[in-house]
Design an enzyme around this catalytic site. Structure first.
Site, mmCIF file in Angstrom:
data_model
loop_
_atom_site.group_PDB
_atom_site.id
_atom_site.type_symbol
_atom_site.label_atom_id
_atom_site.label_comp_id
_atom_site.label_asym_id
_atom_site.label_seq_id
_atom_site.Cartn_x
_atom_site.Cartn_y
_atom_site.Cartn_z
ATOM 1 N N THR A 292 -3.068 2.241 -0.849
ATOM 2 C CA THR A 292 -1.615 2.140 -0.973
ATOM 3 C C THR A 292 -0.864 3.317 -0.352
ATOM 4 O OG1 THR A 292 -1.777 3.117 -3.186
ATOM 5 C CG2 THR A 292 -1.742 0.712 -3.046
ATOM 6 N N GLN A 293 -1.586 4.337 0.098
ATOM 7 C CA GLN A 293 -0.916 5.479 0.728
ATOM 8 C C GLN A 293 -1.899 6.215 1.624
ATOM 9 O OE1 GLN A 293 -0.158 9.383 -1.197
ATOM 10 N NE2 GLN A 293 1.996 8.737 -1.309
ATOM 11 N N THR B 116 -4.819 8.484 0.551
ATOM 12 C CA THR B 116 -4.499 9.440 -0.508
ATOM 13 C C THR B 116 -4.077 8.771 -1.814
ATOM 14 O OG1 THR B 116 -2.307 9.656 0.525
ATOM 15 C CG2 THR B 116 -3.924 11.393 0.975
ATOM 16 N N SER B 117 -3.997 7.449 -1.844
ATOM 17 C CA SER B 117 -3.759 6.756 -3.105
ATOM 18 C C SER B 117 -4.250 5.319 -2.952
ATOM 19 C CB SER B 117 -2.268 6.764 -3.482
ATOM 20 O OG SER B 117 -2.096 6.257 -4.802
ATOM 21 N N SER B 118 -4.724 4.750 -4.074
ATOM 22 C CA SER B 118 -5.302 3.402 -3.990
ATOM 23 C C SER B 118 -5.388 2.779 -5.373
ATOM 24 C CB SER B 118 -6.705 3.459 -3.372
ATOM 25 O OG SER B 118 -7.612 4.104 -4.257
#
Length: 403
Positions: free
Chosen positions: A84-85, A105-107
């Site tokens: 997501t990022q 860096t995000s998931s």
């Protein structure tokens, strides 16, 4: 006619829970009920999935507008990690493009791992939980369903990620205590907690988590290094402020906490004449092979490696420790033999060989034969028992090598 999102999503949630139960990941009726109740698609309205493509890793965007509602839902409920990022930057979802060679860096972590960790957390009714790394908020929602929102505190470093998670949780009717801040510092205002769980990888266990978890409570976290993940460890807090436990397995691998991420620079590449050379029985495969790599990460916690050809075309593997400028360079000899050239304040390959020898003399045990002891002064990974051979984890006061 528009697809019935609620009906399709409910069916997919039940299919996912049945799949995870069949695969041996999901055992608890309480967690199965949570999995079948929490709408994962609300937490991943837009995400990226990795695609097979030559060259650098490529991710392609997934939204209902791009692929259609049914395909978006199918992918949202697949047992996959959904990114997501990238690189700490928000995506412009008004016109998303494929992304190449970026750093996630995000998931939303694959549900099998989420459920595995939640079951290993050994929750009972009425317990309080501190979650490090809210992320999309999906695992937060599962815990809210299992306990109740007022029993959950979740901490997220990234403000943009935190806002999205809060919105998704609110849409689903969950109102846990959400904190934007440094997850490694924990949350003393809500302490002590019965359980602490980290959904990011850490190089060592922040002692603040030990202080904020009650005696008899548990910390569940993934230890990892800059070369690879070590695995999931569960620690019990005693009345002296120590934490101790064993690795549960060596499979989980989370993005490392941003505060502990590796420096951007790998370090200085040594000149051809730097260091002292000798033969070694170990080649670069020991850095990546399943059990060898586990020991290599313990032995060289500050190192990273890469391969590239020398001027004469010989492929060399460089092992560089950016924390102290130590290095080892591996080049092939005849047959299975290798040459290592090493220099700097620590002889990295000597440390690795000593660690591998210790491990092999013990019968080359799997990672679940290792454990961890955390005190305010030091942290060690030990083999077999707390008084067995041990390796220091890279807290600020510690260095490479056997303890």
């Amino acid at each position: 006619m528009q697809p019935d999102v609620a009906t399709i999503a409910t069916k997919l949630r039940h299919q996912l829970s049945a799949h995870l139960a069949d695969e041996g990941w999901l055992h608890s009726p309480a967690w199965r009920a949570a999995l079948e109740a929490v709408p994962r698609h609300e937490f991943v309205p837009c995400f990226y999935r990795e695609i097979d493509a030559p060259g650098l890793t490529t991710w392609t965007p997934v939204t209902a507008d791009l692929l259609g509602v049914e395909e978006w839902l199918r992918q949202a409920y697949a047992d996959n990690t959904l990114i997501t990022q990238f690189d700490g930057q928000e995506t412009d979802w008004t016109d998303p493009k494929p992304i190449v060679g970026a750093h996630p860096t995000s998931s939303s972590t694959l549900p099998a791992l989420v459920v595995h960790m939640l079951e290993e957390l050994q929750l009972d009714d009425g317990m309080t939980v501190m979650e490090i790394g809210t992320g999309t908020g999906y695992s937060t929602a599962l815990m809210c369903h299992r306990l109740s929102p007022d029993r959950i505190t979740s901490i997220e470093t990234d403000p943009d990620v935190a806002v999205r998670a809060r919105d998704a949780l609110t849409r689903c009717g969950y109102t846990p205590r959400l904190v934007i801040g440094d997850g490694l510092a924990g949350d003393p205002d809500g302490a002590p907690y019965d359980r602490t769980i980290a959904t990011c990888g850490v190089r060592h266990i922040p002692y603040t988590w030990v202080r904020q978890t009650r005696p008899g409570g548990l910390i569940l976290a993934t230890l990892r290094g800059w070369m690879r993940s070590l695995g999931l460890v569960r620690l019990t807090i005693d009345h002296d402020g120590h934490a101790e436990g064993r690795f549960i397995d060596s499979n989980p691998s989370f993005m490392i906490a941003r505060q502990q991420d590796a420096p951007a620079s790998l370090g200085m590449i040594p000149s051809p004449g730097d260091g002292a050379s000798r033969s070694t029985p170990y080649g670069p495969d020991v850095l990546t092979a399943a059990r060898y790599g586990f020991v290599a990460q313990l032995a060289m916690p500050g190192a990273r490696f890469f391969s590239m050809p020398a001027d004469d075309g010989t492929m060399c593997t460089y092992v560089l420790d950016g924390t102290n400028e130590s290095f080892a360079v591996l080049t092939p000899k005849s047959g299975d033999a290798w040459n290592v050239r090493q220099g700097g304040p620590i002889a990295l390959w000597d440390v690795l060989e000593n660690s591998l020898d210790t491990w092999r003399k013990a019968g080359a045990p799997k990672p679940t034969e290792f454990g961890v002891t955390v005190t305010e002064a030091s942290q060690r990974v030990w083999l077999g028992a707390p008084d067995g051979p041990s390796w220091r984890l890279p807290t600020p006061a510690d260095t490479n090598g056997l303890a």
